[in-house]
Design a protein around this motif. Structure first.
Motif, PDB file in Angstrom:
ATOM      1  N   LYS A 139     135.579  76.730  82.017  1.00 39.17           N
ATOM      2  CA  LYS A 139     136.410  77.459  81.062  1.00 39.17           C
ATOM      3  C   LYS A 139     137.884  77.336  81.413  1.00 39.17           C
ATOM      4  CE  LYS A 139     137.029  82.025  79.064  1.00 39.17           C
ATOM      5  NZ  LYS A 139     136.561  83.405  79.081  1.00 39.17           N
ATOM      6  N   GLU A 140     138.171  77.375  82.702  1.00 37.25           N
ATOM      7  CA  GLU A 140     139.552  77.376  83.180  1.00 37.25           C
ATOM      8  C   GLU A 140     140.043  75.936  83.281  1.00 37.25           C
ATOM      9  OE1 GLU A 140     142.498  77.136  84.617  1.00 37.25           O
ATOM     10  OE2 GLU A 140     142.334  78.172  86.488  1.00 37.25           O
ATOM     11  N   THR A 141     141.022  75.573  82.455  1.00 37.88           N
ATOM     12  CA  THR A 141     141.449  74.179  82.372  1.00 37.88           C
ATOM     13  C   THR A 141     142.103  73.660  83.654  1.00 37.88           C
ATOM     14  OG1 THR A 141     143.517  74.852  81.314  1.00 37.88           O
ATOM     15  CG2 THR A 141     141.708  74.202  79.864  1.00 37.88           C
ATOM     16  N   THR A 142     142.788  74.512  84.378  1.00 43.05           N
ATOM     17  CA  THR A 142     143.398  74.064  85.635  1.00 43.05           C
ATOM     18  C   THR A 142     142.331  73.674  86.641  1.00 43.05           C
ATOM     19  OG1 THR A 142     145.297  75.511  85.253  1.00 43.05           O
ATOM     20  CG2 THR A 142     144.982  74.710  87.499  1.00 43.05           C
ATOM     21  N   LEU A 143     141.307  74.506  86.776  1.00 41.63           N
ATOM     22  CA  LEU A 143     140.214  74.194  87.693  1.00 41.63           C
ATOM     23  C   LEU A 143     139.474  72.950  87.212  1.00 41.63           C
ATOM     24  CD1 LEU A 143     138.517  74.825  90.169  1.00 41.63           C
ATOM     25  CD2 LEU A 143     137.127  76.332  88.716  1.00 41.63           C
ATOM     26  N   ARG A 144     139.235  72.839  85.912  1.00 38.15           N
ATOM     27  CA  ARG A 144     138.555  71.660  85.370  1.00 38.15           C
ATOM     28  C   ARG A 144     139.314  70.395  85.739  1.00 38.15           C
ATOM     29  NH1 ARG A 144     138.194  71.357  79.175  1.00 38.15           N
ATOM     30  NH2 ARG A 144     137.949  73.557  79.558  1.00 38.15           N
ATOM     31  N   GLY A 145     140.638  70.425  85.588  1.00 40.54           N
ATOM     32  CA  GLY A 145     141.447  69.258  85.928  1.00 40.54           C
ATOM     33  C   GLY A 145     141.379  68.912  87.403  1.00 40.54           C
ATOM     34  N   LEU A 146     141.431  69.924  88.259  1.00 45.01           N
ATOM     35  CA  LEU A 146     141.348  69.706  89.705  1.00 45.01           C
ATOM     36  C   LEU A 146     139.995  69.103  90.086  1.00 45.01           C
ATOM     37  CD1 LEU A 146     142.350  70.071  92.640  1.00 45.01           C
ATOM     38  CD2 LEU A 146     141.397  72.373  92.539  1.00 45.01           C
ATOM     39  N   ASP A 191     133.692  65.354  79.994  1.00 47.17           N
ATOM     40  CA  ASP A 191     134.226  66.703  79.809  1.00 47.17           C
ATOM     41  C   ASP A 191     133.281  67.507  78.930  1.00 47.17           C
ATOM     42  OD1 ASP A 191     135.670  69.017  79.390  1.00 47.17           O
ATOM     43  OD2 ASP A 191     137.444  68.015  78.590  1.00 47.17           O
ATOM     44  N   GLY A 192     132.634  68.496  79.546  1.00 41.15           N
ATOM     45  CA  GLY A 192     131.729  69.368  78.815  1.00 41.15           C
ATOM     46  C   GLY A 192     132.442  70.540  78.188  1.00 41.15           C
ATOM     47  N   GLY A 193     133.768  70.571  78.323  1.00 38.87           N
ATOM     48  CA  GLY A 193     134.546  71.654  77.725  1.00 38.87           C
ATOM     49  C   GLY A 193     134.139  72.999  78.256  1.00 38.87           C
ATOM     50  N   THR A 194     133.849  73.901  77.333  1.00 35.78           N
ATOM     51  CA  THR A 194     133.513  75.262  77.735  1.00 35.78           C
ATOM     52  C   THR A 194     132.036  75.588  77.569  1.00 35.78           C
ATOM     53  OG1 THR A 194     134.092  76.092  75.552  1.00 35.78           O
ATOM     54  CG2 THR A 194     135.827  76.108  77.217  1.00 35.78           C
ATOM     55  N   GLY A 195     131.201  74.603  77.340  1.00 37.64           N
ATOM     56  CA  GLY A 195     129.770  74.823  77.350  1.00 37.64           C
ATOM     57  C   GLY A 195     129.063  74.777  76.016  1.00 37.64           C
ATOM     58  N   ALA A 196     129.750  75.016  74.917  1.00 43.66           N
ATOM     59  CA  ALA A 196     129.086  75.097  73.617  1.00 43.66           C
ATOM     60  C   ALA A 196     128.360  73.802  73.251  1.00 43.66           C
ATOM     61  CB  ALA A 196     130.088  75.469  72.531  1.00 43.66           C
ATOM     62  N   GLU A 222     131.236  75.747  85.919  1.00 38.86           N
ATOM     63  CA  GLU A 222     132.049  76.817  86.495  1.00 38.86           C
ATOM     64  C   GLU A 222     131.879  78.072  85.658  1.00 38.86           C
ATOM     65  OE1 GLU A 222     135.691  79.256  86.425  1.00 38.86           O
ATOM     66  OE2 GLU A 222     135.442  77.641  84.991  1.00 38.86           O
ATOM     67  N   ARG A 223     132.339  78.076  84.446  1.00 37.75           N
ATOM     68  CA  ARG A 223     132.172  79.187  83.507  1.00 37.75           C
ATOM     69  C   ARG A 223     132.203  78.612  82.110  1.00 37.75           C
ATOM     70  NH1 ARG A 223     136.537  83.409  83.966  1.00 37.75           N
ATOM     71  NH2 ARG A 223     135.325  84.354  82.321  1.00 37.75           N
ATOM     72  N   THR A 224     131.424  79.227  81.246  1.00 35.63           N
ATOM     73  CA  THR A 224     131.438  78.795  79.858  1.00 35.63           C
ATOM     74  C   THR A 224     132.398  79.663  79.077  1.00 35.63           C
ATOM     75  OG1 THR A 224     129.571  80.225  79.337  1.00 35.63           O
ATOM     76  CG2 THR A 224     129.048  77.953  79.929  1.00 35.63           C
ATOM     77  N   GLY A 225     132.675  79.229  77.889  1.00 35.76           N
ATOM     78  CA  GLY A 225     133.568  79.995  77.027  1.00 35.76           C
ATOM     79  C   GLY A 225     132.787  80.978  76.174  1.00 35.76           C
TER      80      GLY A 225
END
Length: 129
Positions: free
Chosen positions: A14-21, A35-40, A58-61
């Motif tokens: 969900k968190e784009t900064t963590l996703r990028g890291l 990139d699975g984005g936020t899970g949907a 990590e977390r879904t949206g």
């Protein structure tokens, strides 16, 4: 390390900064990241454009919680056995819920990149290796 790709990883965060890291860490280690984005759309991405060797969540949206996502992946007829690495908050209840839903491993946040990569490499080895 050679230029060979070690495997394909579907990354849900969900968190784009963590996703990028996380994506930078994985790509630097030779993984291909989807990139699975936020899970949907995660489950629909499992079979698109080739096999996935690991799902990292990590977390879904909004609209789909992590446990529901894990359970949906496990019920999928073609991809129900793909390893899942959950990255829950440092809360034993969250970790227990993820494990009960069928994840392969959990790494509570915050975590060190070295431990993260070690777990990823253990879980994402292609079946043909």
């Amino acid at each position: 390390m050679s230029g060979d790709t070690q495997g394909r990883i579907l990354l849900v965060a969900k968190e784009t900064t963590l996703r990028g890291l996380l994506e930078r860490l994985l790509v630097a280690r030779g993984f291909s990241v989807v990139d699975g984005g936020t899970g949907a759309d995660t489950v629909s991405l499992l079979g698109s454009d080739g096999p996935i060797d690991l799902v990292i969540c990590e977390r879904t949206g909004p609209g789909l919680d992590e446990v529901a996502l894990f359970e949906e992946i496990r019920r999928h007829p073609d991809h129900g056995r793909v390893p899942i690495l959950a990255l829950p908050p440092a809360d034993p209840e969250c970790t227990a819920r993820a494990l009960e839903a069928g994840v392969s491993d959990c790494l509570a946040k915050p975590f060190h990149p070295t431990e993260f990569l070690a777990r990823v490499e253990r879980l994402a080895r292609p079946a043909t290796a």
